[in-house]
Design a protein around this motif. Structure first.
Motif, PDB file in Angstrom:
ATOM      1  N   LEU A 150      -1.182 -13.548  16.649  1.00 55.54           N
ATOM      2  CA  LEU A 150      -1.237 -12.275  15.913  1.00 55.54           C
ATOM      3  C   LEU A 150      -0.072 -11.278  16.089  1.00 55.54           C
ATOM      4  CD1 LEU A 150      -5.004 -11.722  16.421  1.00 55.54           C
ATOM      5  CD2 LEU A 150      -3.821 -12.005  14.304  1.00 55.54           C
ATOM      6  N   GLU A 151       0.524 -11.455  17.399  1.00 55.31           N
ATOM      7  CA  GLU A 151       1.695 -10.614  17.712  1.00 55.31           C
ATOM      8  C   GLU A 151       2.996 -10.851  16.937  1.00 55.31           C
ATOM      9  OE1 GLU A 151       2.067 -10.963  21.940  1.00 55.31           O
ATOM     10  OE2 GLU A 151       0.626  -9.443  22.223  1.00 55.31           O
ATOM     11  N   GLU A 152       2.765 -11.951  16.175  1.00 54.59           N
ATOM     12  CA  GLU A 152       3.882 -12.089  15.188  1.00 54.59           C
ATOM     13  C   GLU A 152       3.748 -11.613  13.851  1.00 54.59           C
ATOM     14  OE1 GLU A 152       4.143 -16.622  15.760  1.00 54.59           O
ATOM     15  OE2 GLU A 152       4.881 -16.116  17.942  1.00 54.59           O
ATOM     16  N   PHE A 153       2.677 -11.059  13.665  1.00 56.52           N
ATOM     17  CA  PHE A 153       2.424 -10.809  12.483  1.00 56.52           C
ATOM     18  C   PHE A 153       3.454  -9.628  11.675  1.00 56.52           C
ATOM     19  CE2 PHE A 153       0.098  -7.017   9.913  1.00 56.52           C
ATOM     20  CZ  PHE A 153      -0.006  -7.785   8.715  1.00 56.52           C
TER      21      PHE A 153
ATOM     22  N   PHE B 152     -10.347  -9.115  18.724  1.00 59.16           N
ATOM     23  CA  PHE B 152      -8.920  -8.667  19.087  1.00 59.16           C
ATOM     24  C   PHE B 152      -8.637  -7.396  18.082  1.00 59.16           C
ATOM     25  CE2 PHE B 152      -8.819 -12.898  19.852  1.00 59.16           C
ATOM     26  CZ  PHE B 152      -8.205 -13.117  20.890  1.00 59.16           C
ATOM     27  N   GLU B 153      -7.912  -6.355  19.103  1.00 59.62           N
ATOM     28  CA  GLU B 153      -7.689  -4.820  18.196  1.00 59.62           C
ATOM     29  C   GLU B 153      -6.345  -5.140  17.843  1.00 59.62           C
ATOM     30  OE1 GLU B 153     -10.054  -1.701  20.286  1.00 59.62           O
ATOM     31  OE2 GLU B 153      -7.949  -1.131  20.136  1.00 59.62           O
ATOM     32  N   ILE B 154      -5.823  -4.784  16.651  1.00 60.65           N
ATOM     33  CA  ILE B 154      -4.454  -4.868  16.333  1.00 60.65           C
ATOM     34  C   ILE B 154      -4.043  -3.481  15.791  1.00 60.65           C
ATOM     35  CG2 ILE B 154      -2.738  -5.799  14.800  1.00 60.65           C
ATOM     36  CD1 ILE B 154      -4.892  -8.306  14.171  1.00 60.65           C
ATOM     37  N   SER B 155      -2.886  -3.003  16.688  1.00 57.20           N
ATOM     38  CA  SER B 155      -2.682  -1.512  16.243  1.00 57.20           C
ATOM     39  C   SER B 155      -1.125  -1.681  15.409  1.00 57.20           C
ATOM     40  CB  SER B 155      -2.667  -0.827  17.566  1.00 57.20           C
ATOM     41  OG  SER B 155      -3.394  -1.107  18.381  1.00 57.20           O
ATOM     42  N   PHE B 156      -1.231  -1.045  14.372  1.00 60.51           N
ATOM     43  CA  PHE B 156       0.095  -1.292  13.745  1.00 60.51           C
ATOM     44  C   PHE B 156       0.846   0.088  14.095  1.00 60.51           C
ATOM     45  CE2 PHE B 156      -3.530  -2.449  10.801  1.00 60.51           C
ATOM     46  CZ  PHE B 156      -3.273  -3.939  10.911  1.00 60.51           C
ATOM     47  N   ALA B 157       2.261  -0.114  14.120  1.00 51.49           N
ATOM     48  CA  ALA B 157       3.172   0.951  14.489  1.00 51.49           C
ATOM     49  C   ALA B 157       3.170   1.760  13.110  1.00 51.49           C
ATOM     50  CB  ALA B 157       4.393   0.531  14.881  1.00 51.49           C
ATOM     51  N   GLY B 158       3.280   3.159  13.426  1.00 56.75           N
ATOM     52  CA  GLY B 158       3.682   4.061  12.389  1.00 56.75           C
ATOM     53  C   GLY B 158       2.583   3.851  10.952  1.00 56.75           C
ATOM     54  N   GLN B 159       2.698   4.485   9.683  1.00 53.34           N
ATOM     55  CA  GLN B 159       2.182   4.356   8.765  1.00 53.34           C
ATOM     56  C   GLN B 159       2.063   2.982   8.144  1.00 53.34           C
ATOM     57  OE1 GLN B 159       1.067   7.212   8.938  1.00 53.34           O
ATOM     58  NE2 GLN B 159      -0.378   6.887   7.122  1.00 53.34           N
ATOM     59  N   THR B 160       0.821   2.537   7.704  1.00 60.27           N
ATOM     60  CA  THR B 160       0.886   1.106   6.985  1.00 60.27           C
ATOM     61  C   THR B 160       0.750   1.270   5.577  1.00 60.27           C
ATOM     62  OG1 THR B 160      -1.624   1.510   7.564  1.00 60.27           O
ATOM     63  CG2 THR B 160      -0.129   0.112   9.195  1.00 60.27           C
ATOM     64  N   SER B 161       1.021   0.100   4.643  1.00 62.10           N
ATOM     65  CA  SER B 161       0.894   0.420   3.427  1.00 62.10           C
ATOM     66  C   SER B 161      -0.398  -0.146   3.047  1.00 62.10           C
ATOM     67  CB  SER B 161       2.097  -0.695   2.936  1.00 62.10           C
ATOM     68  OG  SER B 161       1.379  -1.912   3.164  1.00 62.10           O
ATOM     69  N   GLY B 162      -0.870   0.029   1.983  1.00 59.82           N
ATOM     70  CA  GLY B 162      -2.249  -0.204   1.305  1.00 59.82           C
ATOM     71  C   GLY B 162      -2.358  -1.818   1.278  1.00 59.82           C
ATOM     72  N   HIS B 163      -1.657  -2.605   1.532  1.00 58.88           N
ATOM     73  CA  HIS B 163      -1.678  -4.074   1.448  1.00 58.88           C
ATOM     74  C   HIS B 163      -1.825  -4.814   2.783  1.00 58.88           C
ATOM     75  CE1 HIS B 163      -0.703  -3.936  -2.827  1.00 58.88           C
ATOM     76  NE2 HIS B 163       0.560  -3.225  -2.684  1.00 58.88           N
ATOM     77  N   VAL B 164      -1.805  -3.818   3.927  1.00 61.05           N
ATOM     78  CA  VAL B 164      -1.909  -4.246   5.091  1.00 61.05           C
ATOM     79  C   VAL B 164      -3.074  -5.182   5.456  1.00 61.05           C
ATOM     80  CG1 VAL B 164      -2.881  -2.448   6.303  1.00 61.05           C
ATOM     81  CG2 VAL B 164      -1.437  -3.982   7.714  1.00 61.05           C
ATOM     82  N   MET B 165      -4.138  -5.046   4.694  1.00 63.98           N
ATOM     83  CA  MET B 165      -5.277  -5.842   5.120  1.00 63.98           C
ATOM     84  C   MET B 165      -5.183  -7.240   4.358  1.00 63.98           C
ATOM     85  SD  MET B 165      -7.241  -4.747   7.384  1.00 63.98           S
ATOM     86  CE  MET B 165      -8.887  -4.845   7.398  1.00 63.98           C
ATOM     87  N   ASP B 166      -4.685  -7.034   3.311  1.00 62.42           N
ATOM     88  CA  ASP B 166      -4.432  -8.293   2.326  1.00 62.42           C
ATOM     89  C   ASP B 166      -3.435  -9.207   3.041  1.00 62.42           C
ATOM     90  OD1 ASP B 166      -5.870  -7.262   0.435  1.00 62.42           O
ATOM     91  OD2 ASP B 166      -4.191  -7.012  -0.868  1.00 62.42           O
ATOM     92  N   ASP B 167      -2.461  -8.658   3.625  1.00 64.94           N
ATOM     93  CA  ASP B 167      -1.440  -9.313   4.257  1.00 64.94           C
ATOM     94  C   ASP B 167      -1.878 -10.082   5.639  1.00 64.94           C
ATOM     95  OD1 ASP B 167       0.187  -8.640   2.393  1.00 64.94           O
ATOM     96  OD2 ASP B 167       1.349  -6.924   3.586  1.00 64.94           O
ATOM     97  N   LEU B 168      -2.830  -9.073   6.393  1.00 62.39           N
ATOM     98  CA  LEU B 168      -3.245  -9.867   7.582  1.00 62.39           C
ATOM     99  C   LEU B 168      -4.148 -10.900   7.453  1.00 62.39           C
ATOM    100  CD1 LEU B 168      -3.273  -9.412  10.574  1.00 62.39           C
ATOM    101  CD2 LEU B 168      -5.071  -7.608  10.397  1.00 62.39           C
ATOM    102  N   ALA B 169      -5.243 -10.614   6.362  1.00 66.19           N
ATOM    103  CA  ALA B 169      -6.141 -11.906   6.200  1.00 66.19           C
ATOM    104  C   ALA B 169      -5.223 -12.914   5.786  1.00 66.19           C
ATOM    105  CB  ALA B 169      -6.912 -11.521   5.240  1.00 66.19           C
ATOM    106  N   GLN B 170      -4.229 -12.988   4.814  1.00 65.88           N
ATOM    107  CA  GLN B 170      -3.464 -14.225   4.497  1.00 65.88           C
ATOM    108  C   GLN B 170      -2.813 -14.884   5.637  1.00 65.88           C
ATOM    109  OE1 GLN B 170      -0.912 -12.863   1.364  1.00 65.88           O
ATOM    110  NE2 GLN B 170      -2.537 -12.765  -0.218  1.00 65.88           N
TER     111      GLN B 170
ATOM    112  N   GLY C 218      -8.946 -19.558  11.744  1.00 63.88           N
ATOM    113  CA  GLY C 218     -10.633 -19.476  11.727  1.00 63.88           C
ATOM    114  C   GLY C 218     -11.150 -17.938  11.651  1.00 63.88           C
ATOM    115  N   ILE C 219     -10.968 -17.311  10.577  1.00 60.40           N
ATOM    116  CA  ILE C 219     -11.358 -15.802  10.484  1.00 60.40           C
ATOM    117  C   ILE C 219     -12.971 -15.727  10.355  1.00 60.40           C
ATOM    118  CG2 ILE C 219     -11.333 -15.747   7.918  1.00 60.40           C
ATOM    119  CD1 ILE C 219     -10.189 -13.008   8.331  1.00 60.40           C
TER     120      ILE C 219
END
Lengths: 257, 326
Positions: free
Chosen positions: B242-245, B260-278, B286-287
């Motif tokens: 996950l750290e390599e995301f 796990f708790e993932i903190s994104f640095a700075g402002q995130t775009s709207g697609h961040v969840m899409d990207d993370l899921a993929q 295994g989500i």
């Protein structure tokens, strides 16, 4: 004044529906029912012996002196212990149960709070005194006597009881514990009788005059004999006002502490 | 409606509150939030006139509490920390007594008492001695007592303490119903309560106001730190993968073993969840669960009162406790 009446009504209801109050009344009646017939018997013996010796000029042969005053002195003794029992919970329990906040945040002044409580306590004391009046009044079946003197004497004892009430209520406002309030109140009631002792031990005439004026028994003695003196009434009422005022200050101080 | 300017209260050497100022508008529901001993009750007692401040002014409807206490007290219904009930009175008699004390006109006495009884659902116990009622019922009698004079301002000090969850929900909906008709100030240290009932929050800590704003604005305070919560089956590998995301991503263990708790640095775009899921699927982790974690009032509160350092840690444990109790 409206607030005082509301509190008076509530406390009076609480007294009359409280088993403790009825218990106190019952115990007092028990004591008096034992003591009064005894005093009556003693009075009878005195009269009989006076009849045989032929001398009726003694003051103690009068039913007022020979019987009623003795009854009233017993009543006074009982009141010293009963009045604190009636007043002890009026303020201390409110503080302990935190219901005092309700009074403090209601649109009434601290004068009204004290006045309401005082009136209720006086009402309860009056109730107790009326119970005790059954005994002398029942004598009306057997003898003719002067009702005026009896009434004035009762009025005198009621004034003394009002002083107790004011003092004891003040004690109740000082503490959260009903028992501490009771003990303090009894000590105050007993002590006030000893203040007059100063008359016998001071030399200066001014000091003696002062002690005579603040002595409770001095002012009561004329009342129980049936003489109403304004000095006496003023004395008793000023004590009631003094302790009522102190009480009001204590209640008010809750807002400032 | 209620205005407080520069209130300070000293208990001997102890400073209970220090220079507290705020304003509550007519019809508003304001939550007074703070840890135990923060000065909530002291402030409330001062507004109700049960206590005087060492310094400062309190006004209700423009009337100074200390210059005209009787007029102010007519407008206030107050529930203290301990409900001020007489154990040897019956519920209805008690409410009648309070109504009379508060100066409700004779003609309205019965109507007001019935209203308060209905509102707090006490009608079925109205003839019972308060001393024989359970704690929750006594608390409701306390609330009824505050309502009985139909006051313009309601001041409730921890109104839901000692109630069971269903009653808590009832009291909350009652408060929501009263919104608009009454100005309400309620204190609590339960955050979900504020979120459920209040429009505005005043957070007080160690006698000082640390934040005062609407609920939305307060939760936005921490919005810079967007977080996602992920639960996966492949727990052992997850942390590293996950750290390599994305660059600057921080991954922390959540409170569940597979979380796990993932903190994104700075402002995130709207697609961040899409990207993370993929990303997770691509790496065969295994989500199990994936959600965006908004900063909630809890975190704001904890960071404001206990300092930001421990807030993450504490918020975890608080979350946990709440989940257990609910």
């Amino acid at each position: 004044m409206r607030g005082a009446l509301v509190i008076f009504k509530k406390e009076m209801k609480a007294f009359l529906s409280s088993p403790n109050f009825l218990l106190v009344c019952g115990l007092m009646v028990t004591i008096l029912s034992w003591v009064f017939p005894n005093a009556l018997k003693m009075f009878e013996i005195q009269i009989r012996s006076a009849m045989f010796s032929g001398g009726f000029n003694n003051q103690s042969m009068n039913i007022h002196y020979g019987l009623f005053l003795r009854h009233l002195s017993y009543l006074n003794l009982i009141l010293i212990f009963v009045v604190p029992a009636l007043t002890m919970r009026l303020f201390s329990e409110e503080k302990k149960l935190k219901t005092f906040d309700l009074l403090l945040t209601s649109p009434i002044t601290s004068y009204e709070i004290v006045l309401g409580k005082m009136m209720a306590a006086l009402g309860a004391v009056l109730f107790v005194m009326l119970l005790s009046a059954i005994y002398p009044v029942s004598m009306a079946f057997f003898a003719d006597f002067n009702w005026g003197t009896l009434l004035v004497a009762y009025f005198g004892i009621f004034l003394v009881a009002s002083v107790y009430t004011a003092m004891d209520l003040f004690c109740s406002s000082l503490t959260e514990s009903g028992i501490v309030a009771y003990v303090m109140a009894v000590i105050m009631n007993v002590f006030i009788w000893f203040v007059g002792m100063g008359v016998d031990i001071v030399d200066s005439s001014t000091a003696r005059a002062i002690f005579e004026h603040i002595s409770l028994s001095q002012h009561l003695s004329s009342l129980v004999e049936g003489t109403v003196r304004t000095t006496g009434i003023v004395y008793f009422l000023s004590l009631v006002f003094l302790f009522g005022f102190l009480n009001e200050r204590v209640v008010e101080s809750a807002r400032w502490r | 409606m209620v205005e407080v300017i520069g209130l300070t209260k000293l208990y001997g050497e102890n400073r209970a509150i220090h220079d507290v100022s705020f304003k509550v508008n007519r019809g508003e529901v304001v939550g007074f939030l703070g840890p135990n001993g923060a000065g909530k009750s002291t402030t409330m007692r001062i507004i109700t006139g049960a206590m005087a401040p060492t310094e400062g002014i309190a006004r209700v409807d423009g009337i100074d509490v200390f210059e005209n206490p009787v007029a102010v007290k007519r407008k206030i219904g107050y529930l203290p920390e301990t409900p001020p009930v007489y154990m040897d009175m019956r519920v209805r008699d008690y409410l009648l007594y309070v109504a009379e004390l508060k100066g409700v006109p004779k003609a309205d006495l019965k109507k007001n008492v019935s209203y308060a009884l209905e509102r707090t659902q006490l009608t079925q116990v109205e003839k019972r001695l308060i001393g024989n009622l359970s704690k929750g019922f006594r608390q409701r009698v306390g609330i009824a007592q505050a309502l009985v004079s139909n006051p313009e301002v309601l001041i409730l000090d921890e109104p839901t303490v000692g109630l069971d969850p269903r009653q808590v929900a009832e009291i909350r909906s009652l408060i929501q119903e009263l919104r608009g008709q009454h100005t309400i100030i309620l204190s609590t240290h339960i955050l979900s309560e504020v979120e459920a009932t209040c429009q505005r929050v005043i957070i007080i800590h160690k006698g000082k106001i640390v934040a005062e704003d609407s609920l939305e604005n307060l939760t936005k305070l921490k919005s810079g730190t967007n977080k996602a919560i992920v639960r996966v089956r492949e727990v052992e590998r997850a942390q590293k993968v996950l750290e390599e995301f994305a660059p600057g991503v921080k991954v922390r263990k959540g409170r569940l073993s597979d979380e796990f708790e993932i903190s994104f640095a700075g402002q995130t775009s709207g697609h961040v969840m899409d990207d993370l899921a993929q990303f997770i699927i691509k790496n065969n982790l295994g989500i199990v669960e994936l959600r965006l974690a908004h900063a909630n009032l809890e975190e704001v509160f904890l960071s404001l009162t206990y300092g930001s350092k421990s807030s993450d840690q504490l918020s975890n444990s608080v979350n946990h406790v709440e989940e257990v109790t609910l």
